[in-house]
Design an enzyme around this catalytic site. Structure first.
Site, PDB file in Angstrom:
ATOM      1  N   ASP A  52       0.846  -1.195   0.000  1.00 55.11           N
ATOM      2  CA  ASP A  52       0.000   0.000   0.000  1.00 55.11           C
ATOM      3  C   ASP A  52       0.884   1.249   0.000  1.00 55.11           C
ATOM      4  OD1 ASP A  52      -1.768   2.042   0.428  1.00 55.11           O
ATOM      5  OD2 ASP A  52      -2.371   1.414   2.440  1.00 55.11           O
ATOM      6  N   GLU A 130      31.493   8.451   2.868  1.00 55.20           N
ATOM      7  CA  GLU A 130      32.131   8.414   4.188  1.00 55.20           C
ATOM      8  C   GLU A 130      31.125   8.864   5.251  1.00 55.20           C
ATOM      9  OE1 GLU A 130      35.517  10.998   3.804  1.00 55.20           O
ATOM     10  OE2 GLU A 130      36.715   9.520   2.721  1.00 55.20           O
ATOM     11  N   GLU A 132      29.533   9.415   8.771  1.00 55.13           N
ATOM     12  CA  GLU A 132      29.955   9.451  10.173  1.00 55.13           C
ATOM     13  C   GLU A 132      28.735   9.284  11.071  1.00 55.13           C
ATOM     14  OE1 GLU A 132      33.654  12.579   9.416  1.00 55.13           O
ATOM     15  OE2 GLU A 132      31.718  13.321  10.116  1.00 55.13           O
ATOM     16  N   GLU A 187      36.372   9.501  15.241  1.00 49.34           N
ATOM     17  CA  GLU A 187      36.405  10.815  14.589  1.00 49.34           C
ATOM     18  C   GLU A 187      36.766  11.901  15.608  1.00 49.34           C
ATOM     19  OE1 GLU A 187      36.365  12.895  12.225  1.00 49.34           O
ATOM     20  OE2 GLU A 187      36.383  11.513  10.537  1.00 49.34           O
ATOM     21  N   GLU A 194      33.770   6.833  12.262  1.00 48.55           N
ATOM     22  CA  GLU A 194      33.673   6.737  10.806  1.00 48.55           C
ATOM     23  C   GLU A 194      34.176   5.370  10.366  1.00 48.55           C
ATOM     24  OE1 GLU A 194      35.931   8.627   6.955  1.00 48.55           O
ATOM     25  OE2 GLU A 194      35.142  10.066   8.419  1.00 48.55           O
ATOM     26  N   HIS A 243      30.851  12.781   3.419  1.00 52.84           N
ATOM     27  CA  HIS A 243      31.586  13.199   2.226  1.00 52.84           C
ATOM     28  C   HIS A 243      31.394  12.141   1.138  1.00 52.84           C
ATOM     29  CE1 HIS A 243      34.642  15.437   5.034  1.00 52.84           C
ATOM     30  NE2 HIS A 243      33.396  15.810   5.213  1.00 52.84           N
ATOM     31  N   ARG A 314      41.018  21.930   3.215  1.00 51.30           N
ATOM     32  CA  ARG A 314      39.770  21.225   3.490  1.00 51.30           C
ATOM     33  C   ARG A 314      38.628  22.144   3.917  1.00 51.30           C
ATOM     34  NH1 ARG A 314      40.543  15.467   4.564  1.00 51.30           N
ATOM     35  NH2 ARG A 314      42.706  14.920   4.135  1.00 51.30           N
ATOM     36  N   GLU A 331      35.816  15.242  -4.232  1.00 53.80           N
ATOM     37  CA  GLU A 331      35.199  14.930  -2.931  1.00 53.80           C
ATOM     38  C   GLU A 331      34.251  16.073  -2.572  1.00 53.80           C
ATOM     39  OE1 GLU A 331      36.410  14.195   1.779  1.00 53.80           O
ATOM     40  OE2 GLU A 331      37.906  14.913   0.356  1.00 53.80           O
ATOM     41  N   ARG A 333      31.912  17.647   0.088  1.00 51.24           N
ATOM     42  CA  ARG A 333      32.011  17.497   1.534  1.00 51.24           C
ATOM     43  C   ARG A 333      30.796  17.988   2.313  1.00 51.24           C
ATOM     44  NH1 ARG A 333      35.498  20.401   3.826  1.00 51.24           N
ATOM     45  NH2 ARG A 333      36.189  18.919   5.412  1.00 51.24           N
TER      46      ARG A 333
END
Length: 442
Positions: A52, A130, A132, A187, A194, A243, A314, A331, A333
């Site tokens: 349903d 990745e 976490e 982490e 992670e 990420h 970063r 990547e 992030r």
């Protein structure tokens, strides 16, 4: 792994499987399933199991509720944590009674985006996620608390990292289910973890994210802990991200690699990146879909709140990892683990493909730490910010025709309605912060 229906019926018999969960995902990213006894397995493999759809968030109205589950045989797995009355799982695509794919099925939306990539010559999008998560203690009744079970930090070991045994059991369970685990570690924040698994093609990667969440929560519960993928459960500490490492392939060739470029990036990689940067504000409601997501996207906690890229720092939203050749990738992030993985990969792919087809120029990389730049410096550098809250993100989504097209009318309408309700509930609620600030002052 490739299974035939004969393989599945044989394994079910050999391992004494008693129940099968036919699993799918709703628009908000929650795992749903229809559990059937093994006696109904043949019917399920014939794509004749109905459910349903009107009872699922963002699906259909009650007068058009009948839907069918088409199992993907490659997703067959027997859950290793159930020893008696064994349970197996098949991830399904959702179809209408007339045999057409349901327009609101997140897995189907990702497949549609991949079909567009294939028409452009890209046979595969590889994704390395990745996700976490936090581990919290539970109370005497088994309910989650916000009490941490350790005071560990980045890459810490026991005894500081008391989640190590739980994390190790999660890894062992995942490996038993066919995952190739590359690393697992504590982490930055206390209680935060992670586990990285090997990249896969887009649909498989999204399936794996959903399976990963299920395993993490299940094994944590066995350890008397509560695992959460909430992006920012604790004020003053780093939040949890997801990420996503992305690359496009033509057969065995990585379309993102060009050895003649000073960074080893092809023009397609640069256009793809430019597309994601252009649509970053439009995809935020999908990649960061909750009220809480925007508590993570603030300066000072390593979360990428600025729309920029770099190969050497970063703080921007997109980073270019050092590996080259087949491993060349971008990547992204800003996504967080509350995001629906199918929709997240679909909108990022669609944004990147728009960059390629439009030959969008890539802005200059930002190799300074953006967090220490003033607002004037960011404006001078042409660095926009991601939306500051879900309300702004929803408005940006509606303005972005490319991303609206990626979702399709059905998913867009229902997702927006659900998120508007969520925002209104938050906006009209009186929060503890307000009582602390105003109750005695006024």
């Amino acid at each position: 792994m490739t299974y035939t229906r004969e393989d599945i019926t044989r394994i079910a018999k050999e391992q004494n499987v008693r129940f099968i969960r036919l699993q799918f995902t709703d628009l908000l990213g929650s795992i749903k399933n229809v559990e059937i006894p093994v006696s109904q397995l043949e019917k399920a493999l014939d794509n004749k199991m109905m459910f349903d759809g009107s009872s699922i968030e963002g699906y259909v109205r009650i007068e058009e509720s009948d839907m069918y589950l088409y199992p993907d045989l490659s997703t067959w797995v027997v859950f290793p944590w159930v020893t008696e009355n064994k349970v197996a799982r098949l991830i399904c695509d959702v179809y209408m009674p007339d045999g057409t794919p349901f327009a609101g099925d997140p897995r189907g939306i990702l497949k549609r985006a991949l079909e567009e990539a294939e028409r452009m010559g890209y046979t595969t999008m590889n994704v390395g996620p990745e996700p976490e998560f936090f581990l919290f203690q539970t109370d005497d009744k088994g309910n989650p608390t916000t009490e941490l079970n350790d005071q560990g930090g980045y890459f810490d070991l026991a005894p500081t990292d008391l989640g190590e045994n739980c994390r190790r059991d999660i890894v062992l369970t995942l490996e038993e289910m066919g995952f190739e685990i590359e690393a697992s570690h504590h982490e930055v924040a206390p209680g935060q973890h992670e586990i990285d698994f090997k990249y896969a093609s887009a649909v498989k990667a999204a399936d794996q994210i959903q399976t990963f969440k299920l395993v993490v929560k299940t094994i944590a519960r066995q350890h008397g802990l509560h695992a959460t993928f909430m992006p920012k459960p604790l004020f003053g500490m780093n939040g949890s991200g997801m990420h996503c490492h992305l690359s496009l392939f033509r057969g065995g060739e990585n379309a993102f690699y060009d050895p003649s470029d000073k960074l080893g990036l092809s023009s397609e990689a640069r256009h793809f990146m430019a597309g994601i940067l252009k649509h970053a504000r439009g995809i935020a409601a999908i990649t960061n879909p909750t009220i809480n997501s925007y508590k993570r996207l603030v300066p000072g906690y390593e979360a990428p709140c600025y729309v920029a890229w770099s190969a050497s720092n970063r703080s921007p939203m997109i980073r270019i990892p050092a590996s080259r050749g087949l491993s060349t990738r971008v990547e992204v992030r800003n996504p967080d683990p509350a995001a629906n993985p199918y929709l997240t990969l679909a909108v990022m792919l669609k944004a990147g493909l728009d960059g390629i087809s439009s030959k969008l120029p890539t802005p200059a990389p930002v190799d300074r730490n953006i967090y220490v730049m003033s607002e004037e410096e960011r404006i001078d550098e042409g660095i926009p910010s991601l939306p500051v809250d879900l309300k702004e993100a929803l408005a940006e989504l509606l303005r972005d025709d490319v991303i609206c097209d990626a979702l399709g009318d059905h998913a867009l309408t229902h997702f927006y309605e659900l998120k508007e309700i969520e925002w209104d509930m938050y906006r009209t609620q009186v929060h503890q912060w307000e009582r602390d600030q105003y109750l005695t002052h006024y």
